[in-house]
Design a protein around this motif. Structure first.
Motif, PDB file in Angstrom:
ATOM      1  N   ASN A  45       0.814  -1.218   0.000  1.00 43.81           N
ATOM      2  CA  ASN A  45       0.000   0.000   0.000  1.00 43.81           C
ATOM      3  C   ASN A  45       0.849   1.270   0.000  1.00 43.81           C
ATOM      4  O   ASN A  45       0.367   2.333  -0.379  1.00 43.81           O
ATOM      5  CB  ASN A  45      -0.934   0.031   1.201  1.00 43.81           C
ATOM      6  N   ASP A  46       2.095   1.166   0.449  1.00 44.51           N
ATOM      7  CA  ASP A  46       2.975   2.331   0.553  1.00 44.51           C
ATOM      8  C   ASP A  46       3.879   2.514  -0.660  1.00 44.51           C
ATOM      9  O   ASP A  46       4.721   3.412  -0.666  1.00 44.51           O
ATOM     10  CB  ASP A  46       3.836   2.216   1.816  1.00 44.51           C
ATOM     11  N   ILE A  47       3.703   1.670  -1.679  1.00 46.58           N
ATOM     12  CA  ILE A  47       4.538   1.725  -2.879  1.00 46.58           C
ATOM     13  C   ILE A  47       3.654   2.078  -4.068  1.00 46.58           C
ATOM     14  O   ILE A  47       2.528   1.592  -4.181  1.00 46.58           O
ATOM     15  CB  ILE A  47       5.235   0.364  -3.120  1.00 46.58           C
ATOM     16  N   GLU A  48       4.184   2.896  -4.972  1.00 50.54           N
ATOM     17  CA  GLU A  48       3.420   3.294  -6.155  1.00 50.54           C
ATOM     18  C   GLU A  48       3.095   2.089  -7.024  1.00 50.54           C
ATOM     19  O   GLU A  48       3.907   1.185  -7.181  1.00 50.54           O
ATOM     20  CB  GLU A  48       4.202   4.317  -6.961  1.00 50.54           C
ATOM     21  N   ASP A  49       1.895   2.106  -7.607  1.00 53.64           N
ATOM     22  CA  ASP A  49       1.436   0.995  -8.439  1.00 53.64           C
ATOM     23  C   ASP A  49       2.369   0.721  -9.612  1.00 53.64           C
ATOM     24  O   ASP A  49       2.563  -0.426  -9.996  1.00 53.64           O
ATOM     25  CB  ASP A  49       0.027   1.273  -8.968  1.00 53.64           C
ATOM     26  N   SER A  50       2.946   1.761 -10.186  1.00 53.84           N
ATOM     27  CA  SER A  50       3.809   1.568 -11.349  1.00 53.84           C
ATOM     28  C   SER A  50       5.038   0.718 -10.989  1.00 53.84           C
ATOM     29  O   SER A  50       5.496  -0.089 -11.804  1.00 53.84           O
ATOM     30  CB  SER A  50       4.258   2.913 -11.918  1.00 53.84           C
ATOM     31  N   LEU A  51       5.538   0.859  -9.770  1.00 50.43           N
ATOM     32  CA  LEU A  51       6.694   0.068  -9.343  1.00 50.43           C
ATOM     33  C   LEU A  51       6.324  -1.390  -9.122  1.00 50.43           C
ATOM     34  O   LEU A  51       7.065  -2.288  -9.524  1.00 50.43           O
ATOM     35  CB  LEU A  51       7.287   0.654  -8.055  1.00 50.43           C
ATOM     36  N   THR A  52       5.166  -1.633  -8.515  1.00 51.82           N
ATOM     37  CA  THR A  52       4.762  -3.020  -8.285  1.00 51.82           C
ATOM     38  C   THR A  52       4.418  -3.712  -9.596  1.00 51.82           C
ATOM     39  O   THR A  52       4.729  -4.884  -9.780  1.00 51.82           O
ATOM     40  CB  THR A  52       3.576  -3.110  -7.306  1.00 51.82           C
ATOM     41  N   LYS A  53       3.805  -2.994 -10.539  1.00 55.77           N
ATOM     42  CA  LYS A  53       3.506  -3.575 -11.850  1.00 55.77           C
ATOM     43  C   LYS A  53       4.790  -3.942 -12.587  1.00 55.77           C
ATOM     44  O   LYS A  53       4.891  -5.009 -13.184  1.00 55.77           O
ATOM     45  CB  LYS A  53       2.684  -2.604 -12.692  1.00 55.77           C
ATOM     46  N   ALA A  54       5.774  -3.050 -12.541  1.00 51.48           N
ATOM     47  CA  ALA A  54       7.055  -3.317 -13.207  1.00 51.48           C
ATOM     48  C   ALA A  54       7.738  -4.531 -12.587  1.00 51.48           C
ATOM     49  O   ALA A  54       8.309  -5.362 -13.297  1.00 51.48           O
ATOM     50  CB  ALA A  54       7.958  -2.091 -13.115  1.00 51.48           C
TER      51      ALA A  54
END
Length: 72
Positions: A45-54
């Motif tokens: 929840n504390d990490i941007e979605d773009s980073l988790t998707k990558a």
């Protein structure tokens, strides 16, 4: 969390926390300008979605955008 501070996501884990053992997803974060001794587990929840998707794409997990899912 500002993505400019995150160098890369290294690993992912699922933990059970709290009285009711709720599942929480965490990522091991490598910070820009810091070595591996400063790597830290951070909740999804504390990490941007773009980073988790990558990260998910880099390990071969299919990623479905929320916008695409709404079209179906």
């Amino acid at each position: 969390m500002a993505s400019s501070l995150v160098d890369k996501l290294i690993d992912r884990r699922v933990r059970r926390v709290g009285r009711y053992r709720k599942e929480v997803i965490e990522y091991l974060v490598r910070w820009t300008g810091y070595g591996p001794e400063y790597d830290q587990w951070v909740r999804e929840n504390d990490i941007e979605d773009s980073l988790t998707k990558a990260y998910k794409q880099s390990i071969g997990v299919p990623v479905i955008d929320e916008e695409e899912a709404e079209k179906d």
